[in-house]
Scaffold this motif. Sequence first.
Motif, PDB file in Angstrom:
ATOM      1  N   LEU A 333      32.600  35.308  47.249  1.00 41.35           N
ATOM      2  CA  LEU A 333      33.044  36.682  47.037  1.00 41.35           C
ATOM      3  C   LEU A 333      33.598  36.894  45.640  1.00 41.35           C
ATOM      4  O   LEU A 333      33.238  37.865  44.959  1.00 41.35           O
ATOM      5  CB  LEU A 333      34.100  37.030  48.094  1.00 41.35           C
ATOM      6  CG  LEU A 333      34.710  38.435  48.003  1.00 41.35           C
ATOM      7  CD1 LEU A 333      33.627  39.500  48.104  1.00 41.35           C
ATOM      8  CD2 LEU A 333      35.760  38.627  49.088  1.00 41.35           C
ATOM      9  N   ILE A 334      34.465  36.014  45.163  1.00 41.02           N
ATOM     10  CA  ILE A 334      35.128  36.239  43.877  1.00 41.02           C
ATOM     11  C   ILE A 334      34.144  36.143  42.719  1.00 41.02           C
ATOM     12  O   ILE A 334      34.242  36.893  41.740  1.00 41.02           O
ATOM     13  CB  ILE A 334      36.311  35.249  43.696  1.00 41.02           C
ATOM     14  CG1 ILE A 334      37.241  35.710  42.564  1.00 41.02           C
ATOM     15  CG2 ILE A 334      35.808  33.844  43.416  1.00 41.02           C
ATOM     16  CD1 ILE A 334      37.987  36.970  42.873  1.00 41.02           C
ATOM     17  N   LYS A 335      33.165  35.251  42.798  1.00 37.64           N
ATOM     18  CA  LYS A 335      32.169  35.166  41.733  1.00 37.64           C
ATOM     19  C   LYS A 335      31.295  36.406  41.702  1.00 37.64           C
ATOM     20  O   LYS A 335      30.919  36.902  40.626  1.00 37.64           O
ATOM     21  CB  LYS A 335      31.321  33.905  41.912  1.00 37.64           C
ATOM     22  CG  LYS A 335      32.042  32.617  41.555  1.00 37.64           C
ATOM     23  CD  LYS A 335      31.124  31.422  41.635  1.00 37.64           C
ATOM     24  CE  LYS A 335      31.860  30.160  41.189  1.00 37.64           C
ATOM     25  NZ  LYS A 335      30.999  28.960  41.238  1.00 37.64           N
ATOM     26  N   THR A 336      30.950  36.926  42.870  1.00 38.94           N
ATOM     27  CA  THR A 336      30.154  38.150  42.923  1.00 38.94           C
ATOM     28  C   THR A 336      30.940  39.324  42.369  1.00 38.94           C
ATOM     29  O   THR A 336      30.397  40.146  41.612  1.00 38.94           O
ATOM     30  CB  THR A 336      29.729  38.442  44.379  1.00 38.94           C
ATOM     31  OG1 THR A 336      28.973  37.347  44.872  1.00 38.94           O
ATOM     32  CG2 THR A 336      28.887  39.705  44.447  1.00 38.94           C
ATOM     33  N   LEU A 337      32.222  39.424  42.705  1.00 40.27           N
ATOM     34  CA  LEU A 337      33.040  40.530  42.220  1.00 40.27           C
ATOM     35  C   LEU A 337      33.235  40.452  40.705  1.00 40.27           C
ATOM     36  O   LEU A 337      33.183  41.474  40.012  1.00 40.27           O
ATOM     37  CB  LEU A 337      34.401  40.525  42.922  1.00 40.27           C
ATOM     38  CG  LEU A 337      34.382  40.824  44.427  1.00 40.27           C
ATOM     39  CD1 LEU A 337      35.781  40.710  45.005  1.00 40.27           C
ATOM     40  CD2 LEU A 337      33.798  42.203  44.708  1.00 40.27           C
ATOM     41  N   PHE A 338      33.459  39.267  40.184  1.00 36.83           N
ATOM     42  CA  PHE A 338      33.655  39.120  38.737  1.00 36.83           C
ATOM     43  C   PHE A 338      32.386  39.458  37.955  1.00 36.83           C
ATOM     44  O   PHE A 338      32.429  40.237  37.000  1.00 36.83           O
ATOM     45  CB  PHE A 338      34.084  37.680  38.412  1.00 36.83           C
ATOM     46  CG  PHE A 338      35.559  37.518  38.239  1.00 36.83           C
ATOM     47  CD1 PHE A 338      36.135  37.499  36.984  1.00 36.83           C
ATOM     48  CD2 PHE A 338      36.392  37.382  39.341  1.00 36.83           C
ATOM     49  CE1 PHE A 338      37.496  37.354  36.814  1.00 36.83           C
ATOM     50  CE2 PHE A 338      37.756  37.235  39.194  1.00 36.83           C
ATOM     51  CZ  PHE A 338      38.323  37.220  37.932  1.00 36.83           C
ATOM     52  N   LEU A 339      31.259  38.877  38.335  1.00 34.80           N
ATOM     53  CA  LEU A 339      30.049  38.947  37.516  1.00 34.80           C
ATOM     54  C   LEU A 339      29.039  39.972  38.000  1.00 34.80           C
ATOM     55  O   LEU A 339      28.213  40.443  37.202  1.00 34.80           O
ATOM     56  CB  LEU A 339      29.382  37.566  37.456  1.00 34.80           C
ATOM     57  CG  LEU A 339      30.268  36.434  36.925  1.00 34.80           C
ATOM     58  CD1 LEU A 339      29.512  35.123  36.934  1.00 34.80           C
ATOM     59  CD2 LEU A 339      30.761  36.750  35.525  1.00 34.80           C
ATOM     60  N   GLY A 340      29.057  40.297  39.282  1.00 35.93           N
ATOM     61  CA  GLY A 340      28.051  41.215  39.805  1.00 35.93           C
ATOM     62  C   GLY A 340      28.539  42.634  40.002  1.00 35.93           C
ATOM     63  O   GLY A 340      27.749  43.572  39.985  1.00 35.93           O
ATOM     64  N   GLY A 341      29.834  42.814  40.208  1.00 29.16           N
ATOM     65  CA  GLY A 341      30.370  44.144  40.449  1.00 29.16           C
ATOM     66  C   GLY A 341      30.744  44.335  41.912  1.00 29.16           C
ATOM     67  O   GLY A 341      30.697  43.408  42.721  1.00 29.16           O
ATOM     68  N   ASP A 342      31.113  45.565  42.248  1.00 24.55           N
ATOM     69  CA  ASP A 342      31.529  45.886  43.617  1.00 24.55           C
ATOM     70  C   ASP A 342      30.381  45.696  44.598  1.00 24.55           C
ATOM     71  O   ASP A 342      29.293  46.255  44.416  1.00 24.55           O
ATOM     72  CB  ASP A 342      32.028  47.330  43.699  1.00 24.55           C
ATOM     73  CG  ASP A 342      33.418  47.495  43.098  1.00 24.55           C
ATOM     74  OD1 ASP A 342      34.247  46.592  43.279  1.00 24.55           O
ATOM     75  OD2 ASP A 342      33.661  48.529  42.444  1.00 24.55           O
ATOM     76  N   ASP A 343      30.620  44.902  45.620  1.00 28.87           N
ATOM     77  CA  ASP A 343      29.678  44.720  46.730  1.00 28.87           C
ATOM     78  C   ASP A 343      30.520  44.807  48.000  1.00 28.87           C
ATOM     79  O   ASP A 343      30.982  43.806  48.539  1.00 28.87           O
ATOM     80  CB  ASP A 343      28.966  43.370  46.627  1.00 28.87           C
ATOM     81  CG  ASP A 343      27.846  43.215  47.641  1.00 28.87           C
ATOM     82  OD1 ASP A 343      27.876  43.932  48.664  1.00 28.87           O
ATOM     83  OD2 ASP A 343      26.941  42.381  47.425  1.00 28.87           O
TER      84      ASP A 343
END
Length: 374
Positions: A333-343
């Motif tokens: 979750l944290i890697k997606t939020l940092f690099l990918g944006g809101d999911d």
Amino acid sequence: MMPEFLMRFRALLKKESRQLIRDKSSLAIGLLLPVVLILLFGYGLSFDLSNGRVGVVAEEPSPQSRQLMSGLQGSRYLSAQQYSNYPEAVAAIKNDEIDAILVIPATFAADSAQGQAHLQLLLNGRSTSIASAMQGYVSGAIAATSAIQAERQHAGAPAAMVTVEQRMWFNESSNSTWYLVPGLIVLILTLIGAFLTCLLIARERERGTLEALFVTPVRPFELVLAKLAPYFVIGMIDIAVCLTASYFLFDVPMRASMLAIFSASLMYLLVSLLLGLAISGYSSSQFQASQIALLASFMPALMLSGFVFDTRNLPMAVQAVSHVLPATHFMTLIKTLFLGGDDWALWLKECGILMIYVIVLAAASARSLKKQLR
């Protein structure tokens, strides 16, 4: 009922806060250790290769081979050194003096004129990450040199030449710090959360102060909340420190909203604190609690959460174990939020799983105290 609960909780909270303030070691772990860890690992841990050492063996020197050597030396990622013969270069790579050997055959000049030149690249496989990076850097330097040479000779590109235009999503700078720092936040919250609370109950049991609560009307769940509250505040400060360092020191983008990142971090912090408290409740001594906390929290989070290794490459049995760990869910979750944006779909899924851990660990912590307070 509620006023009685608030009175008991306020008294317990006052006791736990004073105990935390007097315990300098816990304050140091909670406030100073996260700063040390984020700086140490953030600056000291990297998967990037900034000074690849390549040895060049030209079987027959020529203008083309010298130009290729100049192209390698002109790369800011490589340092090229020429060897007079192949055995000398082999001895250098065995002694870890170089990371790769580039062999330029005697027919290189003639083959280059025909557009069919071949080179041999030997990589030091002691570190697969370095070998992979070296392969890319050397290939890129050779391609750039060949393009410059063809332009100078006003030669057309070979018919079979294919140009690949590469784009990297989410980490366009190809910087391993962007990949590592969000994972470091997971490790820091795991270590700090579990170790701050894993000694609480075991320490009071050793000192004999826990028995003083046996004659009071304090309930186990109230005791759990009171013990968590001061350390939850410390954990919030740690999260703020980690996020500030990520953005201002390491230039890691935060493409999701601060609400999503901070709320997910608070949820995982609560899981880590409850895990340490549950371990403390079932441990008979502080030493036993610290050892269990290390083996049950930090080590699995480091090895099996996806911080270093892609869990998809692990055996199925180990993958099953990794998916049981709360750190694995927060890491994703944290890697997606940092690099990918809101999911938000992923946020709901992973935070829902973390909430299950909160409920289970809170019940386990209260149960470990209930036996003592009957």
